[in-house]
Design a protein around this motif. Structure first.
Motif, PDB file in Angstrom:
ATOM      1  N   PHE A  12       0.887  -1.068   0.108  1.00 55.38           N
ATOM      2  CA  PHE A  12       0.052  -0.495   0.136  1.00 55.38           C
ATOM      3  C   PHE A  12       0.987   1.772  -0.115  1.00 55.38           C
ATOM      4  O   PHE A  12       0.497   2.459  -0.643  1.00 55.38           O
ATOM      5  CB  PHE A  12      -1.166   0.399   1.158  1.00 55.38           C
ATOM      6  CG  PHE A  12      -1.732   1.136   1.427  1.00 55.38           C
ATOM      7  CD1 PHE A  12      -3.356   1.397   0.580  1.00 55.38           C
ATOM      8  CD2 PHE A  12      -1.295   2.324   2.279  1.00 55.38           C
ATOM      9  CE1 PHE A  12      -3.661   2.489   0.835  1.00 55.38           C
ATOM     10  CE2 PHE A  12      -2.454   3.532   2.281  1.00 55.38           C
ATOM     11  CZ  PHE A  12      -3.614   3.494   1.374  1.00 55.38           C
ATOM     12  N   VAL A  13       2.128   1.250   0.803  1.00 55.45           N
ATOM     13  CA  VAL A  13       2.788   2.865   1.333  1.00 55.45           C
ATOM     14  C   VAL A  13       3.559   2.363  -0.579  1.00 55.45           C
ATOM     15  O   VAL A  13       3.641   3.763  -1.012  1.00 55.45           O
ATOM     16  CB  VAL A  13       3.617   2.313   1.595  1.00 55.45           C
ATOM     17  CG1 VAL A  13       4.498   3.441   2.289  1.00 55.45           C
ATOM     18  CG2 VAL A  13       3.230   2.128   3.620  1.00 55.45           C
ATOM     19  N   ALA A  14       3.662   1.612  -1.635  1.00 55.64           N
ATOM     20  CA  ALA A  14       4.787   1.483  -2.341  1.00 55.64           C
ATOM     21  C   ALA A  14       3.130   2.042  -3.625  1.00 55.64           C
ATOM     22  O   ALA A  14       4.195   3.006  -4.237  1.00 55.64           O
ATOM     23  CB  ALA A  14       5.462  -0.117  -2.776  1.00 55.64           C
ATOM     24  N   SER A  15       2.132   1.735  -3.195  1.00 51.89           N
ATOM     25  CA  SER A  15       1.481   2.549  -4.724  1.00 51.89           C
ATOM     26  C   SER A  15       1.237   3.716  -3.957  1.00 51.89           C
ATOM     27  O   SER A  15       0.923   4.091  -5.000  1.00 51.89           O
ATOM     28  CB  SER A  15       0.529   1.699  -4.360  1.00 51.89           C
ATOM     29  OG  SER A  15      -0.175   1.857  -3.216  1.00 51.89           O
ATOM     30  N   ASN A  16       1.848   4.064  -3.609  1.00 52.88           N
ATOM     31  CA  ASN A  16       1.537   5.817  -2.669  1.00 52.88           C
ATOM     32  C   ASN A  16       2.478   7.044  -2.855  1.00 52.88           C
ATOM     33  O   ASN A  16       2.863   8.121  -2.496  1.00 52.88           O
ATOM     34  CB  ASN A  16       0.839   6.145  -1.563  1.00 52.88           C
ATOM     35  CG  ASN A  16      -0.557   5.654  -1.231  1.00 52.88           C
ATOM     36  OD1 ASN A  16      -1.141   6.154  -2.176  1.00 52.88           O
ATOM     37  ND2 ASN A  16      -1.820   4.347  -0.561  1.00 52.88           N
ATOM     38  N   VAL A  17       3.679   6.127  -3.524  1.00 50.08           N
ATOM     39  CA  VAL A  17       5.167   6.564  -3.285  1.00 50.08           C
ATOM     40  C   VAL A  17       5.652   6.491  -4.725  1.00 50.08           C
ATOM     41  O   VAL A  17       5.107   5.515  -5.497  1.00 50.08           O
ATOM     42  CB  VAL A  17       6.008   6.298  -2.155  1.00 50.08           C
ATOM     43  CG1 VAL A  17       7.265   6.355  -2.573  1.00 50.08           C
ATOM     44  CG2 VAL A  17       5.424   6.340  -0.862  1.00 50.08           C
ATOM     45  N   GLY A  18       6.436   7.713  -5.130  1.00 55.30           N
ATOM     46  CA  GLY A  18       6.925   6.657  -6.554  1.00 55.30           C
ATOM     47  C   GLY A  18       6.260   7.772  -7.463  1.00 55.30           C
ATOM     48  O   GLY A  18       4.962   8.694  -7.145  1.00 55.30           O
ATOM     49  N   GLU A  19       6.578   7.176  -8.742  1.00 53.23           N
ATOM     50  CA  GLU A  19       6.313   8.294  -9.617  1.00 53.23           C
ATOM     51  C   GLU A  19       4.386   7.715  -9.607  1.00 53.23           C
ATOM     52  O   GLU A  19       4.234   9.432 -10.560  1.00 53.23           O
ATOM     53  CB  GLU A  19       6.936   7.177 -11.194  1.00 53.23           C
ATOM     54  CG  GLU A  19       6.463   7.995 -12.952  1.00 53.23           C
ATOM     55  CD  GLU A  19       7.306   6.954 -14.141  1.00 53.23           C
ATOM     56  OE1 GLU A  19       6.451   7.155 -14.551  1.00 53.23           O
ATOM     57  OE2 GLU A  19       8.351   6.600 -13.229  1.00 53.23           O
ATOM     58  N   HIS A  20       4.178   6.784  -9.901  1.00 51.26           N
ATOM     59  CA  HIS A  20       2.471   7.062 -10.274  1.00 51.26           C
ATOM     60  C   HIS A  20       1.505   7.372  -8.427  1.00 51.26           C
ATOM     61  O   HIS A  20       0.623   7.705  -8.417  1.00 51.26           O
ATOM     62  CB  HIS A  20       2.072   5.898 -10.188  1.00 51.26           C
ATOM     63  CG  HIS A  20       2.795   4.914 -11.657  1.00 51.26           C
ATOM     64  ND1 HIS A  20       2.354   6.456 -12.726  1.00 51.26           N
ATOM     65  CD2 HIS A  20       3.157   4.072 -11.717  1.00 51.26           C
ATOM     66  CE1 HIS A  20       2.973   5.234 -14.433  1.00 51.26           C
ATOM     67  NE2 HIS A  20       3.601   4.728 -13.407  1.00 51.26           N
ATOM     68  N   GLY A  21       2.343   7.378  -7.715  1.00 56.78           N
ATOM     69  CA  GLY A  21       2.234   7.811  -6.464  1.00 56.78           C
ATOM     70  C   GLY A  21       1.714  10.033  -5.866  1.00 56.78           C
ATOM     71  O   GLY A  21       2.082  10.143  -6.558  1.00 56.78           O
ATOM     72  N   ALA A  22       1.444   9.558  -4.341  1.00 55.10           N
ATOM     73  CA  ALA A  22       0.971  11.260  -4.737  1.00 55.10           C
ATOM     74  C   ALA A  22       2.662  11.499  -3.512  1.00 55.10           C
ATOM     75  O   ALA A  22       2.416  12.911  -3.651  1.00 55.10           O
ATOM     76  CB  ALA A  22      -0.412  11.399  -3.445  1.00 55.10           C
ATOM     77  N   TYR A  23       3.161  10.860  -3.744  1.00 59.06           N
ATOM     78  CA  TYR A  23       4.650  10.871  -2.619  1.00 59.06           C
ATOM     79  C   TYR A  23       5.835  11.165  -3.352  1.00 59.06           C
ATOM     80  O   TYR A  23       5.867   9.556  -3.870  1.00 59.06           O
ATOM     81  CB  TYR A  23       3.776  11.044  -1.314  1.00 59.06           C
ATOM     82  CG  TYR A  23       2.895  11.133  -0.137  1.00 59.06           C
ATOM     83  CD1 TYR A  23       2.982  12.399   0.340  1.00 59.06           C
ATOM     84  CD2 TYR A  23       1.902   9.929  -0.241  1.00 59.06           C
ATOM     85  CE1 TYR A  23       2.476  12.533   0.586  1.00 59.06           C
ATOM     86  CE2 TYR A  23       0.726  10.356   0.241  1.00 59.06           C
ATOM     87  CZ  TYR A  23       0.459  11.604   1.154  1.00 59.06           C
ATOM     88  OH  TYR A  23      -0.501  12.052   1.507  1.00 59.06           O
ATOM     89  N   GLU A  24       6.533  11.460  -3.116  1.00 60.59           N
ATOM     90  CA  GLU A  24       7.688  10.882  -3.685  1.00 60.59           C
ATOM     91  C   GLU A  24       8.958   9.751  -3.192  1.00 60.59           C
ATOM     92  O   GLU A  24       9.620   9.325  -3.380  1.00 60.59           O
ATOM     93  CB  GLU A  24       8.611  12.464  -3.750  1.00 60.59           C
ATOM     94  CG  GLU A  24       8.589  13.785  -5.117  1.00 60.59           C
ATOM     95  CD  GLU A  24       9.047  14.577  -4.967  1.00 60.59           C
ATOM     96  OE1 GLU A  24      10.451  14.634  -4.412  1.00 60.59           O
ATOM     97  OE2 GLU A  24       8.883  16.572  -5.243  1.00 60.59           O
ATOM     98  N   ASN A  25       8.350   9.714  -1.562  1.00 55.76           N
ATOM     99  CA  ASN A  25       9.230   9.392  -0.673  1.00 55.76           C
ATOM    100  C   ASN A  25       8.660   8.969   0.263  1.00 55.76           C
ATOM    101  O   ASN A  25       7.449   9.132   0.709  1.00 55.76           O
ATOM    102  CB  ASN A  25      10.648   9.634  -0.366  1.00 55.76           C
ATOM    103  CG  ASN A  25      10.228  11.156   0.125  1.00 55.76           C
ATOM    104  OD1 ASN A  25      10.144  10.780   1.005  1.00 55.76           O
ATOM    105  ND2 ASN A  25      11.326  12.175  -0.370  1.00 55.76           N
ATOM    106  N   VAL A  26       8.866   7.788   0.634  1.00 57.22           N
ATOM    107  CA  VAL A  26       8.230   6.623   2.021  1.00 57.22           C
ATOM    108  C   VAL A  26       8.487   8.199   3.369  1.00 57.22           C
ATOM    109  O   VAL A  26       7.046   8.621   3.876  1.00 57.22           O
ATOM    110  CB  VAL A  26       8.771   5.955   2.446  1.00 57.22           C
ATOM    111  CG1 VAL A  26       7.867   5.576   3.502  1.00 57.22           C
ATOM    112  CG2 VAL A  26       8.501   4.526   1.413  1.00 57.22           C
TER     113      VAL A  26
END
Length: 78
Positions: A12-26
């Motif tokens: 879940f965290v991984a899906s919200n972080v990165g290129e396709h997530g809402a956040y740049e990093n954890v």
């Protein structure tokens, strides 16, 4: 500070972080979650205070009694 997540939480965290997530990093994601939780806690405290004040203002005038500063201080001593 270290936090370990596995399985569904990690995914879940991984899906919200990165290129396709809402956040740049954890870290950014965790900081935002903490800020939101802090705001929620403060809002709950404010609502409790507001409810207490509403009850106080709704009390009949006859239930009021005069207090001095010393009375208030004494009442709040452990």
């Amino acid at each position: 500070m270290t936090v370990r997540l596995s399985g569904a939480l990690s995914d879940f965290v991984a899906s919200n972080v990165g290129e396709h997530g809402a956040y740049e990093n954890v870290s950014e994601y965790v900081r935002d979650l903490i800020r939101r939780d802090k705001e929620r806690t403060e809002a709950q405290s404010f609502e409790r205070l507001k409810a207490e004040l509403t009850r106080a203002y709704a009390a009949p005038e006859s239930s009021y009694r005069p207090l001095t500063a010393a009375d208030v201080i004494a009442r709040n001593q452990p």
